[in-house]
Design an enzyme around this catalytic site. Structure first.
Site, PDB file in Angstrom:
ATOM      1  CB  CYS A  16       2.809  57.391  70.918  1.00  0.00           C
ATOM      2  SG  CYS A  16       3.910  58.173  69.840  1.00  0.00           S
ATOM      3  NE  ARG A  29       5.410  49.084  62.310  1.00  0.00           N
ATOM      4  CZ  ARG A  29       6.528  48.259  62.360  1.00  0.00           C
ATOM      5  NH1 ARG A  29       7.444  48.758  61.939  1.00  0.00           N
ATOM      6  NH2 ARG A  29       6.474  47.418  63.125  1.00  0.00           N
ATOM      7  CE  LYS A  68      -1.791  49.718  69.170  1.00  0.00           C
ATOM      8  NZ  LYS A  68      -1.473  50.433  67.755  1.00  0.00           N
ATOM      9  CB  SER A  75      -1.688  46.099  67.482  1.00  0.00           C
ATOM     10  OG  SER A  75      -1.181  46.877  66.383  1.00  0.00           O
ATOM     11  CD  GLN A 101      -4.528  56.625  69.923  1.00  0.00           C
ATOM     12  OE1 GLN A 101      -3.560  57.335  69.274  1.00  0.00           O
ATOM     13  NE2 GLN A 101      -4.681  55.349  70.261  1.00  0.00           N
TER      14      GLN A 101
END
Length: 336
Positions: A107, A245, A157, A220, A76
């Protein structure tokens, strides 16, 4: 189709549909090795700065190394400048034999957003389009120069949007499709949510309907047990689940989930098995980084491995001060 099934991303065929997400500080080569051994069909590296790559960062190159256990893996990258992402992609292809390149469009960390990367792409679909297209163009150019490598697929993503008043997943999905993305993963929280609140699986379902089979869609967010992974697959129709996580300190999650999807049952591993897995990760980490660095990195990871253990709080007070393998062995003596 069975809930557990093969997936194809561009020209890359994967044996299953349970993946490890790119997690900064966690999805290093050592941890990915364990995840694959316990059933992950595909893993992605920690995010790599395209800017750092173009500046020749040795540390950045280290993040991209394939684990010996990985039949297929993804690197990534992140960046907010299309030209830098083009050049960074070329360097990834030169320095690794990765099977896909993933773009970080989710992010929420401020320093990533300030560079125009991460969740900023969710806020600016036009920038997202230019980033995806630059990475696709770079892969295509590299394939023409190195036909034996083939054209490496590009995935991205994203999040559901910037905040509750700016839900942009549809615009982002259209931008990614138009630019040639080969798959898309959605973490259905907004940038403003960070990792708080709940992931909106209804948005995942809507994205699946919108994409309509043109490329794979992966989900996700809040799928952190075999039961919730199955629920996500059934309720949203995503092609695969990307654990983040929920997998921290728990590479066994892939095995339990695979067993559950295939048979409806799974066996919970023992505390001893979990701690032994942590020590195997430590050993692998030492091979890559040396004992001192590996032991420091494993503090947070052993805290995760010890989650749920009786007396875990007391253990974690010792873990965060451990500096050597011997000290870790003394801390976990009764479990080894």
């Amino acid at each position: 189709m069975a809930l557990y099934h093969p997936v194809k991303i561009g020209n890359v065929e994967l044996e299953g549909n349970l993946f490890l997400a790119p997690i900064a500080g966690y999805s290093d080569r050592a941890f990915r090795t364990l995840c694959v051994e316990y059933g992950a069909a595909f893993c992605t590296t920690e995010m790599v700065s395209a800017e750092a790559l173009t500046r020749g960062s040795d540390k950045t190159e280290g993040l991209m190394r394939r684990s010996p256990a990985e039949k297929k893996y993804s690197v990534q990258i992140f960046g907010g400048n299309a030209d830098v992402m083009f050049r960074g992609t070329k360097l990834v292809l030169q320095k690794t034999d990765c099977d896909t390149i993933d773009i970080n469009g989710g992010c929420p960390v401020p320093k990533i957003i300030k560079s125009g990367a991460g969740s900023m792409l969710t806020k600016e679909p036009d920038r997202l389009y230019s980033i995806v297209k630059s990475v696709k163009d770079s892969c295509a150019e590299y394939a023409r120069e190195h036909p034996e490598r083939g054209n490496v697929p590009v995935t991205i993503k994203i999040r559901s949007g910037w905040d509750s008043s700016s839900i942009t997943w549809k615009e982002c999905a259209e931008a990614a499709l138009s630019a040639g993305a080969d798959a898309i993963t959605i973490h259905a929280r907004t940038k403003a949510q960070g990792y708080a609140g709940h992931s909106d699986w209804n948005i995942q379902r809507q994205l699946v309907e919108y994409i309509n089979g043109r490329i794979p869609v992966f989900g996700s967010g809040d799928a952190n047990t075999p039961e919730t992974a199955r629920q996500m697959l059934e309720e949203t129709g995503v092609d695969g689940v990307m654990f983040a996580r929920g997998a921290m300190g728990d590479p066994f999650l892939f095995k339990r989930t695979k067993d559950y999807l295939l048979t409806g049952h799974y066996v919970q591993e023992s505390v001893q098995e979990r701690i032994r897995a942590g020590f195997k990760e430590l050993e692998l980490n030492i091979e890559d980084n040396g004992e001192k660095s590996a032991c420091l990195q494993m503090r947070k990871k052993f805290c995760a491995y010890s989650s749920g253990i009786q007396g875990g709080a007391k253990l974690r007070k010792q873990i965060v001060e451990a500096q050597t393998v011997a000290e870790y062995k003394a801390i976990f003596a009764e479990y080894l």
